[in-house]
Design an enzyme around this catalytic site. Structure first.
Site, PDB file in Angstrom:
ATOM      1  N   LYS A  95       0.808  -1.233   0.000  1.00 28.32           N
ATOM      2  CA  LYS A  95       0.000   0.000   0.000  1.00 28.32           C
ATOM      3  C   LYS A  95       0.832   1.269   0.000  1.00 28.32           C
ATOM      4  CE  LYS A  95      -1.553  -2.088   3.466  1.00 28.32           C
ATOM      5  NZ  LYS A  95      -0.477  -3.055   3.714  1.00 28.32           N
TER       6      LYS A  95
ATOM      7  N   GLU B 258      -5.385  -3.533  -6.091  1.00 32.95           N
ATOM      8  CA  GLU B 258      -6.624  -4.018  -5.475  1.00 32.95           C
ATOM      9  C   GLU B 258      -6.385  -4.655  -4.119  1.00 32.95           C
ATOM     10  OE1 GLU B 258      -9.999  -3.425  -5.225  1.00 32.95           O
ATOM     11  OE2 GLU B 258      -9.943  -3.695  -7.395  1.00 32.95           O
TER      12      GLU B 258
ATOM     13  N   VAL C  31      -6.007  -2.723   0.137  1.00 33.24           N
ATOM     14  CA  VAL C  31      -6.991  -2.534   1.208  1.00 33.24           C
ATOM     15  C   VAL C  31      -8.009  -3.665   1.123  1.00 33.24           C
ATOM     16  CG1 VAL C  31      -8.709  -0.994   2.232  1.00 33.24           C
ATOM     17  CG2 VAL C  31      -6.709  -0.022   1.074  1.00 33.24           C
TER      18      VAL C  31
ATOM     19  N   GLY D 242      -0.308 -16.442  10.561  1.00 34.69           N
ATOM     20  CA  GLY D 242       0.361 -15.958   9.362  1.00 34.69           C
ATOM     21  C   GLY D 242      -0.040 -14.585   8.870  1.00 34.69           C
TER      22      GLY D 242
ATOM     23  N   GLU E 176       2.817  -9.688  11.277  1.00 34.32           N
ATOM     24  CA  GLU E 176       4.253  -9.709  11.022  1.00 34.32           C
ATOM     25  C   GLU E 176       5.017 -10.121  12.274  1.00 34.32           C
ATOM     26  OE1 GLU E 176       5.606  -9.165   8.119  1.00 34.32           O
ATOM     27  OE2 GLU E 176       3.807  -8.471   7.059  1.00 34.32           O
TER      28      GLU E 176
ATOM     29  N   ASP F  42      -0.393   0.713   9.627  1.00 35.77           N
ATOM     30  CA  ASP F  42      -0.968  -0.006   8.497  1.00 35.77           C
ATOM     31  C   ASP F  42      -2.365   0.525   8.188  1.00 35.77           C
ATOM     32  OD1 ASP F  42      -1.058  -2.621   6.709  1.00 35.77           O
ATOM     33  OD2 ASP F  42      -2.932  -2.576   7.850  1.00 35.77           O
TER      34      ASP F  42
ATOM     35  N   LYS G 121      -3.730   2.467   4.718  1.00 38.56           N
ATOM     36  CA  LYS G 121      -4.924   2.065   3.975  1.00 38.56           C
ATOM     37  C   LYS G 121      -5.937   3.209   3.903  1.00 38.56           C
ATOM     38  CE  LYS G 121      -4.328  -2.809   5.085  1.00 38.56           C
ATOM     39  NZ  LYS G 121      -4.714  -3.934   5.948  1.00 38.56           N
TER      40      LYS G 121
END
Length: 351
Positions: A129, A153, A156, A209, A212, A223, A227
């Site tokens: 992003k 795409e 977000v 998973g 991070e 983050d 977004k």
């Protein structure tokens, strides 16, 4: 190139983590499950990573073989070229940028990669992003000038068709939006509601998973701010970056605060918002309490949601239920199908 079908889409792939490997698997060993991918043949000329080596072959790399090699050895040999060198020298159709978000360096290498590819008239598909969050106006303008595509795409809500929806709107103005976009924080808050500790919730997200190894960008709201900036730039022409989003993450939200909210029939959610304030667009990310009857209260665990507001339409909700790696990889593949159509049409026109 043995086994490759005709007319493949030649790609430079930067980043081959969970999303890149899932994308490769969907195009190779899992391909039979997805008939919609029949028109997409991806031929990497380079697969390059930040810490796990890379492959470069101007004649093309067999994707299935590269995936097996990466899984078997935990990486590739030392890369013979840097991503920028590959992007500047190889004859590819599309950059597939799958590296991680770099807030500290304002988009970092991913932004440089996108600039380089678009500057050469190559298409760019990215799940990172950072480029759209820090330089949407510049990169979309460069793409128009070079008659190339800049698509993101998966930036977000994974593969949810948000931006292709936006491209289909005609004459309708977005006046604002709100949503829950960060999977890790929403998962952690849901676990806190169940009485789990923050540390245990973060470890669970990492095991699954989608968090991070260093979850700072998620927990501190970076983050989500990135977004929010992407959506505000694309839908509202905001011209902002994540540093311009008023931001407060969930690091200050205690287990006790979550318990008090639950006892009062409410939930704490990390809500992202943008709205028009005169001639400017303002945006924020912060924890807010919502009543149990509110739509956002039903967005639990790994789920995500977006509420778009318009001048000529009633508010529109997009709800994503429990996405996983397939959803993110799907968004990348959707964009690659758009690029493949244009590349193939261009080749056909040239005869």
């Amino acid at each position: 190139m043995a086994g490759m079908r005709q007319n493949p889409l030649r790609a430079v792939i930067v980043g081959f983590g969970h999303v890149g490997q899932k994308m490769a698997a969907m195009l190779t060993e899992e391909r039979g499950r997805y008939p919609g991918l029949a028109g997409l043949e991806l031929l990497p000329l380079a697969i390059l990573t930040g810490r796990h080596g890379g492959l470069v072959d101007p004649a093309g790399i067999a994707l299935a073989r590269a995936l097996r090699q990466f899984r078997r050895h935990g990486g590739f040999p030392a890369a013979p070229r840097t991503p920028l060198q590959a992007l500047e020298s190889l004859d590819y159709d599309v950059l597939v940028e799958l590296s991680t978000l770099d807030i500290a360096n304002r988009g970092g290498a991913a932004l440089a990669h996108a600039r380089t590819a678009l500057g050469r008239g190559r298409h760019v598909v990215t799940a990172n992003k950072g480029p759209a969050a820090f330089a949407y106006d510049e990169l979309s303008g460069l793409a128009r000038a070079k008659k190339a595509r800049f698509l993101f795409e998966s930036a977000v809500m994974d593969g949810s068709p948000i931006f292709c929806l936006g491209r289909s709107l005609r004459g309708v103005r977005v006046t604002g939006f709100s949503g829950i976009f960060n999977t890790t924080t929403n998962f952690v808050l849901s676990r806190l509601e169940a009485g789990e500790s923050r540390e245990a919730a973060v470890r669970a997200a990492q095991r699954l998973g989608f968090a991070e190894a260093d979850p700072t960008n998620d927990l501190e709201g970076w983050d989500a701010a990135a977004k929010t900036a992407v959506l505000a730039n694309v839908f509202m022409g905001a011209g902002i970056d994540p540093l311009g989003v008023e931001r407060k993450g969930i690091t200050g939200v205690s287990e006790a605060a979550v318990a008090r909210a639950v006892a009062a029939g409410r939930k704490i959610k990390l809500i992202c918002r943008a709205w028009r304030d005169g001639d400017r667009v303002r945006a924020e990310v912060r924890p807010r309490e919502v009543a149990n009857g509110h739509y956002f209260a039903a967005v639990n665990g790994r789920a995500a949601a977006l509420r778009l507001e318009f001048d000529m339409l009633a508010p529109l909700w997009i709800l994503e239920e429990h996405p996983d790696l397939m959803d993110t990889a799907s968004g990348v593949l959707q964009d690659l199908l758009v690029v493949a159509h244009e590349v193939h049409a261009g080749r056909a026109a040239k005869g």
